[in-house]
Design a protein around this motif. Structure first.
Motif, PDB file in Angstrom:
ATOM      1  N   GLY A 240      -3.955  -2.915   4.007  1.00  0.00           N
ATOM      2  CA  GLY A 240      -3.456  -1.933   3.052  1.00  0.00           C
ATOM      3  C   GLY A 240      -4.340  -0.699   2.996  1.00  0.00           C
ATOM      4  O   GLY A 240      -3.848   0.420   2.852  1.00  0.00           O
ATOM      5  N   PHE A 241      -5.645  -0.891   3.130  1.00  0.00           N
ATOM      6  CA  PHE A 241      -6.577   0.231   3.154  1.00  0.00           C
ATOM      7  C   PHE A 241      -6.285   1.149   4.338  1.00  0.00           C
ATOM      8  O   PHE A 241      -6.252   2.375   4.195  1.00  0.00           O
TER       9      PHE A 241
ATOM     10  N   ILE B  86      -5.926  -1.622  -4.282  1.00  0.00           N
ATOM     11  CA  ILE B  86      -5.063  -2.463  -3.446  1.00  0.00           C
ATOM     12  C   ILE B  86      -5.343  -3.938  -3.707  1.00  0.00           C
ATOM     13  O   ILE B  86      -4.414  -4.752  -3.791  1.00  0.00           O
TER      14      ILE B  86
ATOM     15  N   ASN C 261      -4.152  -8.267   2.829  1.00  0.00           N
ATOM     16  CA  ASN C 261      -3.465  -7.179   2.139  1.00  0.00           C
ATOM     17  C   ASN C 261      -4.418  -6.044   1.793  1.00  0.00           C
ATOM     18  O   ASN C 261      -4.057  -4.874   1.887  1.00  0.00           O
ATOM     19  N   THR C 262      -5.630  -6.375   1.398  1.00  0.00           N
ATOM     20  CA  THR C 262      -6.605  -5.350   1.045  1.00  0.00           C
ATOM     21  C   THR C 262      -7.050  -4.566   2.270  1.00  0.00           C
ATOM     22  O   THR C 262      -7.061  -3.325   2.252  1.00  0.00           O
TER      23      THR C 262
ATOM     24  N   TYR D 244      -3.031   3.000   3.762  1.00  0.00           N
ATOM     25  CA  TYR D 244      -3.274   4.060   2.785  1.00  0.00           C
ATOM     26  C   TYR D 244      -3.973   5.247   3.447  1.00  0.00           C
ATOM     27  O   TYR D 244      -3.628   6.407   3.186  1.00  0.00           O
TER      28      TYR D 244
ATOM     29  N   PRO E  35       0.813  -1.223   0.000  1.00  0.00           N
ATOM     30  CA  PRO E  35       0.000   0.000   0.000  1.00  0.00           C
ATOM     31  C   PRO E  35       0.848   1.276   0.000  1.00  0.00           C
ATOM     32  O   PRO E  35       0.436   2.295  -0.553  1.00  0.00           O
TER      33      PRO E  35
ATOM     34  N   TYR F 165       0.494   4.093  -2.757  1.00  0.00           N
ATOM     35  CA  TYR F 165       0.293   5.480  -2.342  1.00  0.00           C
ATOM     36  C   TYR F 165       1.330   6.404  -2.985  1.00  0.00           C
ATOM     37  O   TYR F 165       0.993   7.472  -3.480  1.00  0.00           O
TER      38      TYR F 165
END
Length: 190
Positions: free
Chosen positions: A161-162, A119, A157-158, A165, A53, A57
């Motif tokens: 990662g969110f 992501i 990861n999503t 971010y 992420p 970014y």
């Protein structure tokens, strides 16, 4: 946040210039968290790609040269804390940086939905790229292994990662860092 607007111009510029230092310290905290969490809860965060992420970014919100410098430094820092050959993760993340740079003109991740979609898409693409990149460094990562295609890793990861971010966006707002694409695309958040 309101008190930041009452700062003098040189104080605002110093705060903006410190953004890269704060971003690198945040990446270092993520690296330390991931490596220490392996001892406490071994299998929960093993599929988490902490720099993914950050790379997205940087690709979306930084100019090419600034993003490349931050990516090369943080990627090398990440490589030093992994068992992979030096340079493998830097090359791996460079591909995603340029992917995020190119995608930024098509999909500029601003809303929670677009951030999560981007992501997730990059996490999915990483399942293809990691074995290829490892093979280029004479390492073996099995393409068809369950570790490579773990559904939990994609979701982890999503989701994480969110939040990474979001934190990076918060860090940019606190340090008054304006992404160059906001200026180029005429974003109303200025």
């Amino acid at each position: 946040r309101c008190f930041l607007y009452f700062l003098q111009n040189n104080q605002k510029k110093l705060l903006t210039n410190l953004n890269a230092v704060f971003l690198t310290l945040f990446v270092l905290v993520l690296i330390i968290f991931k490596t220490t969490s392996e001892a406490i809860i071994p299998s929960v965060f093993s599929g988490w790609d902490i720099l993914l992420p950050v790379v997205i970014y940087l690709g979306q919100r930084r100019s090419v040269w600034e993003g490349l410098l931050l990516l090369l430094f943080n990627g090398h820092l990440y490589s030093l804390n992994s068992s992979a050959p030096i340079g493998m993760f830097v090359l791996y993340y460079l591909v995603f940086f340029f992917f995020a740079q190119g995608v930024a003109y098509i999909l500029y991740a601003q809303t929670p939905f677009t951030v999560m979609c981007l992501i997730f898409l990059v996490s999915l693409l990483s399942r293809f790229l990691l074995p290829l990149c490892a093979q280029g460094f004479d390492q073996s990562v099995s393409f068809f292994s369950t570790a490579n295609w773990s559904f939990w890793s994609l979701i982890l990861n999503t989701m994480l990662g969110f939040f990474v971010y979001l934190f990076l966006g918060f860090l940019d707002r606190v340090t008054l860092k304006v992404p160059p694409r906001n200026i180029t695309l005429g974003d109303s958040s200025l």
